[in-house]
Design a protein around this motif. Structure first.
Motif, PDB file in Angstrom:
ATOM      1  N   PRO A  35       0.698  -1.118   0.127  1.00  0.00           N
ATOM      2  CA  PRO A  35       0.023  -0.002   0.076  1.00  0.00           C
ATOM      3  C   PRO A  35       0.832   1.183   0.062  1.00  0.00           C
ATOM      4  CG  PRO A  35      -0.051  -0.977   2.167  1.00  0.00           C
ATOM      5  CD  PRO A  35       0.523  -1.865   1.205  1.00  0.00           C
ATOM      6  N   GLN A  36       1.984   1.127   0.779  1.00  0.00           N
ATOM      7  CA  GLN A  36       2.991   2.492   0.564  1.00  0.00           C
ATOM      8  C   GLN A  36       3.057   2.925  -0.840  1.00  0.00           C
ATOM      9  OE1 GLN A  36       3.257  -0.246   2.613  1.00  0.00           O
ATOM     10  NE2 GLN A  36       3.301   0.570   4.822  1.00  0.00           N
ATOM     11  N   ALA A  39       0.523   4.274  -2.752  1.00  0.00           N
ATOM     12  CA  ALA A  39       0.057   5.488  -2.166  1.00  0.00           C
ATOM     13  C   ALA A  39       1.237   6.723  -3.079  1.00  0.00           C
ATOM     14  CB  ALA A  39       0.379   5.662  -0.556  1.00  0.00           C
ATOM     15  N   LEU A  40       2.410   6.085  -2.834  1.00  0.00           N
ATOM     16  CA  LEU A  40       3.298   7.013  -3.742  1.00  0.00           C
ATOM     17  C   LEU A  40       2.990   7.121  -5.045  1.00  0.00           C
ATOM     18  CD1 LEU A  40       6.185   8.240  -2.623  1.00  0.00           C
ATOM     19  CD2 LEU A  40       7.243   6.228  -3.599  1.00  0.00           C
ATOM     20  N   ALA A  43       0.094   9.894  -5.318  1.00  0.00           N
ATOM     21  CA  ALA A  43       0.911  11.009  -4.910  1.00  0.00           C
ATOM     22  C   ALA A  43       1.480  11.671  -5.991  1.00  0.00           C
ATOM     23  CB  ALA A  43       1.683  11.025  -3.738  1.00  0.00           C
ATOM     24  N   THR A  44       2.025  10.840  -6.749  1.00  0.00           N
ATOM     25  CA  THR A  44       3.224  11.155  -7.936  1.00  0.00           C
ATOM     26  C   THR A  44       2.166  11.716  -9.089  1.00  0.00           C
ATOM     27  OG1 THR A  44       4.495   9.373  -7.734  1.00  0.00           O
ATOM     28  CG2 THR A  44       4.834  10.708  -9.617  1.00  0.00           C
ATOM     29  N   ASP A  46       0.026  13.949  -8.478  1.00  0.00           N
ATOM     30  CA  ASP A  46      -0.222  15.204  -7.995  1.00  0.00           C
ATOM     31  C   ASP A  46      -1.577  15.853  -8.102  1.00  0.00           C
ATOM     32  OD1 ASP A  46       0.691  17.440  -6.500  1.00  0.00           O
ATOM     33  OD2 ASP A  46       1.719  18.373  -8.271  1.00  0.00           O
ATOM     34  N   SER A  50      -2.502  15.740  -0.152  1.00  0.00           N
ATOM     35  CA  SER A  50      -1.919  14.846   0.397  1.00  0.00           C
ATOM     36  C   SER A  50      -2.487  13.825   1.248  1.00  0.00           C
ATOM     37  CB  SER A  50      -0.318  15.352   1.035  1.00  0.00           C
ATOM     38  OG  SER A  50       0.476  15.671   0.252  1.00  0.00           O
ATOM     39  N   ALA A  51      -3.352  14.796   2.391  1.00  0.00           N
ATOM     40  CA  ALA A  51      -4.242  13.930   3.240  1.00  0.00           C
ATOM     41  C   ALA A  51      -5.172  12.733   2.774  1.00  0.00           C
ATOM     42  CB  ALA A  51      -5.177  14.866   4.155  1.00  0.00           C
ATOM     43  N   VAL A  53      -4.478  10.692   0.137  1.00  0.00           N
ATOM     44  CA  VAL A  53      -3.736   9.732  -0.599  1.00  0.00           C
ATOM     45  C   VAL A  53      -3.991   8.446  -0.103  1.00  0.00           C
ATOM     46  CG1 VAL A  53      -1.444   9.181  -1.369  1.00  0.00           C
ATOM     47  CG2 VAL A  53      -2.348  11.518  -1.898  1.00  0.00           C
ATOM     48  N   ASN A  54      -3.394   8.409   1.255  1.00  0.00           N
ATOM     49  CA  ASN A  54      -3.454   6.997   1.855  1.00  0.00           C
ATOM     50  C   ASN A  54      -4.870   6.364   2.008  1.00  0.00           C
ATOM     51  OD1 ASN A  54      -0.800   7.400   2.307  1.00  0.00           O
ATOM     52  ND2 ASN A  54      -0.904   7.380   4.592  1.00  0.00           N
ATOM     53  N   ALA A  55      -5.788   7.262   2.281  1.00  0.00           N
ATOM     54  CA  ALA A  55      -7.313   6.649   2.249  1.00  0.00           C
ATOM     55  C   ALA A  55      -7.541   6.081   0.906  1.00  0.00           C
ATOM     56  CB  ALA A  55      -8.384   7.641   2.717  1.00  0.00           C
ATOM     57  N   ALA A  57      -5.298   4.800  -1.228  1.00  0.00           N
ATOM     58  CA  ALA A  57      -4.314   3.753  -1.543  1.00  0.00           C
ATOM     59  C   ALA A  57      -5.167   2.418  -0.756  1.00  0.00           C
ATOM     60  CB  ALA A  57      -3.053   4.168  -1.221  1.00  0.00           C
ATOM     61  N   GLY A 102       3.487  16.850 -18.648  1.00  0.00           N
ATOM     62  CA  GLY A 102       4.554  16.464 -18.979  1.00  0.00           C
ATOM     63  C   GLY A 102       5.539  15.551 -18.029  1.00  0.00           C
ATOM     64  N   GLN A 104       6.983  12.436 -16.393  1.00  0.00           N
ATOM     65  CA  GLN A 104       7.400  11.298 -16.765  1.00  0.00           C
ATOM     66  C   GLN A 104       7.334  10.485 -15.556  1.00  0.00           C
ATOM     67  OE1 GLN A 104      11.313  12.536 -18.395  1.00  0.00           O
ATOM     68  NE2 GLN A 104      10.655  12.022 -20.043  1.00  0.00           N
TER      69      GLN A 104
ATOM     70  N   LEU B  35      -1.505   1.162   7.116  1.00  0.00           N
ATOM     71  CA  LEU B  35      -1.118   2.525   6.564  1.00  0.00           C
ATOM     72  C   LEU B  35      -1.930   3.375   7.233  1.00  0.00           C
ATOM     73  CD1 LEU B  35       0.660   3.285   3.928  1.00  0.00           C
ATOM     74  CD2 LEU B  35      -1.563   3.362   2.570  1.00  0.00           C
ATOM     75  N   PRO B  36      -1.401   4.595   7.845  1.00  0.00           N
ATOM     76  CA  PRO B  36      -2.048   5.638   8.274  1.00  0.00           C
ATOM     77  C   PRO B  36      -3.264   6.345   7.383  1.00  0.00           C
ATOM     78  CG  PRO B  36       0.199   6.244   8.113  1.00  0.00           C
ATOM     79  CD  PRO B  36       0.102   4.784   7.809  1.00  0.00           C
ATOM     80  N   LEU B  37      -4.424   6.265   7.933  1.00  0.00           N
ATOM     81  CA  LEU B  37      -5.465   6.768   6.737  1.00  0.00           C
ATOM     82  C   LEU B  37      -5.206   8.050   6.403  1.00  0.00           C
ATOM     83  CD1 LEU B  37      -8.866   5.037   7.283  1.00  0.00           C
ATOM     84  CD2 LEU B  37      -7.220   4.871   5.415  1.00  0.00           C
ATOM     85  N   TRP B  38      -5.158   9.069   7.298  1.00  0.00           N
ATOM     86  CA  TRP B  38      -5.038  10.325   7.080  1.00  0.00           C
ATOM     87  C   TRP B  38      -3.490  11.020   7.349  1.00  0.00           C
ATOM     88  CZ3 TRP B  38      -9.037  11.398   4.397  1.00  0.00           C
ATOM     89  CH2 TRP B  38     -10.116  10.490   4.826  1.00  0.00           C
ATOM     90  N   ASP B  39      -2.957  10.984   6.209  1.00  0.00           N
ATOM     91  CA  ASP B  39      -1.303  11.429   6.351  1.00  0.00           C
ATOM     92  C   ASP B  39      -1.214  12.717   5.908  1.00  0.00           C
ATOM     93  OD1 ASP B  39       1.429  11.650   6.826  1.00  0.00           O
ATOM     94  OD2 ASP B  39       1.771   9.848   5.526  1.00  0.00           O
ATOM     95  N   TYR B  40      -0.960  13.908   6.780  1.00  0.00           N
ATOM     96  CA  TYR B  40      -1.116  15.019   6.234  1.00  0.00           C
ATOM     97  C   TYR B  40       0.653  15.583   5.748  1.00  0.00           C
ATOM     98  CZ  TYR B  40      -5.446  15.630   8.148  1.00  0.00           C
ATOM     99  OH  TYR B  40      -7.040  15.584   8.138  1.00  0.00           O
ATOM    100  N   HIS B  43       3.933  13.359   0.367  1.00  0.00           N
ATOM    101  CA  HIS B  43       4.716  12.038   0.151  1.00  0.00           C
ATOM    102  C   HIS B  43       6.016  12.647  -0.506  1.00  0.00           C
ATOM    103  CE1 HIS B  43       1.865   8.785   0.792  1.00  0.00           C
ATOM    104  NE2 HIS B  43       0.802   9.808   0.738  1.00  0.00           N
ATOM    105  N   ILE B  45       7.708  12.186  -3.095  1.00  0.00           N
ATOM    106  CA  ILE B  45       7.757  11.660  -4.599  1.00  0.00           C
ATOM    107  C   ILE B  45       8.870  12.300  -5.346  1.00  0.00           C
ATOM    108  CG2 ILE B  45       5.162  11.402  -4.344  1.00  0.00           C
ATOM    109  CD1 ILE B  45       5.078  14.152  -5.896  1.00  0.00           C
ATOM    110  N   PRO B  48       9.993  13.887 -11.999  1.00  0.00           N
ATOM    111  CA  PRO B  48      11.121  14.233 -12.851  1.00  0.00           C
ATOM    112  C   PRO B  48      10.645  15.430 -13.650  1.00  0.00           C
ATOM    113  CG  PRO B  48      10.611  11.841 -13.295  1.00  0.00           C
ATOM    114  CD  PRO B  48       9.447  12.383 -12.384  1.00  0.00           C
ATOM    115  N   PRO B  50       9.892  17.911 -16.588  1.00  0.00           N
ATOM    116  CA  PRO B  50       9.526  17.409 -18.089  1.00  0.00           C
ATOM    117  C   PRO B  50      10.677  17.744 -18.921  1.00  0.00           C
ATOM    118  CG  PRO B  50       8.202  19.275 -16.897  1.00  0.00           C
ATOM    119  CD  PRO B  50       9.236  19.207 -16.288  1.00  0.00           C
TER     120      PRO B  50
END
Lengths: 164, 166
Positions: A35-36, A39-40, A43-44, A46, A50-51, A53-55, A57, A102, A104, B35-40, B43, B45, B48, B50
């Motif tokens: 799951p981590q 989640a990532l 998040a990528t 975007d 953020s809050a 994302v985990n839910a 995932a 754009g 990647q 996984l913590p549900l609400w993570d403020y 991430h 990330i 890259p 463009p």
């Protein structure tokens, strides 16, 4: 639409249904296991605060696996196809948005962000084809070749026996 | 399909998605590393950049005629290398991939007619190719770079002019 056509479409929808179900179960597998990582991947893109994302995932892979299973079994076939169509539309919007910015990045569809395929126009096309398949199932498959049909026949036998 | 049937399907879909979500939340609670549900926290990330580099056109020394008057040559090497010898008439614009190109320089080069700009660099990192790519990315049209840079020019026995830029 005559009966022969309807039967032919129903028979055609069956392998599509099973294929889509397997794709979604396969897609959910790594997301549930890691799951981590998933989640990532979310998040990528975007696109979400953020809050949230985990839910997402935590929840999304289970929606994928449950709808995939029900689609294969032909139980609540149309609601499952509708849910899968909805997910595919959301995925396509996310990929198109990432491409337009754009980015990647890995799709995050079937594997972690490091091992996954990079998003491209081909990813969009692939999801588009799956979306067409799920809409086909949604419109034309009433689940007669599955649990829906079996339950309907069972109900009808029960009511007939009660009448007689 | 009538409205009632559509509403029924939507209701079933919501129920299916809700049940699956509940299953997901439940599984997350019982798994060994939930996984913590609400993570403020944002991430971490890796996003890259463009694609910056728009391809410039490569050009070999033997494709160049002896008359270079139509071309505007740009030397992307370091000033010391330029001072020890450069293509006659070339202008020195030392390229550092870590620094942005000054806007006035880009503006000046932009005024050159498309296809007339030829950039060359050194042999190792080929700064000429990198600078040409950067200029093309900045929107300059028809930017070309010399394959093999100044080394290829010298090797071909073409004339070299010494001295720093005036």
């Amino acid at each position: 639409m005559n009966t022969n056509w309807r039967t032919a479409l129903l028979v055609l929808a069956l392998p599509i249904r099973i294929y889509l179900g397997l794709v979604f179960i396969w897609a959910a597998w790594y997301k549930i296991a890691q799951p981590q990582e998933f989640a990532l991947s979310i998040a990528t893109y975007d696109m979400l605060p953020s809050a949230w994302v985990n839910a997402l995932a935590v929840v999304l892979p289970w929606v994928e696996i449950v709808t995939g299973l029900t689609l294969i079994l032909g139980w609540w076939t149309r609601p499952s196809a509708l849910a899968i169509s909805g997910m595919l539309i959301v995925f396509m919007v996310a990929i198109a948005s990432a491409l337009s910015r754009g980015l990647q990045m890995s799709c995050g569809c079937f594997a972690s962000s490091e091992a996954g395929e990079e998003i491209s126009g081909a990813t969009l096309w692939r999801d588009g084809i799956w979306l067409a398949g799920s809409i086909f199932v949604l419109m034309l498959d009433n689940g007669r070749l599955g649990l829906d049909g079996w339950l309907a026949r069972r109900r009808s036998r029960h009511s007939n026996s009660r009448i007689s | 399909m009538n409205l009632k049937a559509i509403a029924k399907r939507l209701g079933q879909t919501t129920l299916l998605v809700g049940a699956a979500s509940a299953l997901g939340l439940l599984f997350n609670v019982v798994r060994s590393h939930p996984l913590p549900l609400w993570d403020y926290e944002a991430h971490n990330i890796y996003k890259p950049c463009p694609e910056r580099s728009v391809a410039a056109t490569p050009m070999a020394v033997d494709q160049l005629s002896s008359d270079l008057s139509r071309l505007v040559m740009v030397d992307a090497r370091r000033p010391e290398a330029f001072a020890s010898g450069h293509i006659p008439g070339a202008r020195s614009i030392p390229y550092d991939p870590l620094l942005p190109l000054p806007e006035p320089v880009i503006g000046e080069l932009r005024s050159i007619e498309a296809g007339r700009l030829l950039v060359y660099g050194d042999n190792e990192i080929d700064s000429g190719k990198l600078l040409a790519g950067e200029l093309a990315s900045a929107g300059l049209l028809g930017v070309r770079f010399l394959i093999g840079g100044f080394g290829a020019w010298e090797k071909a026995g073409r004339s070299v002019e010494p001295g720093a830029e005036r």
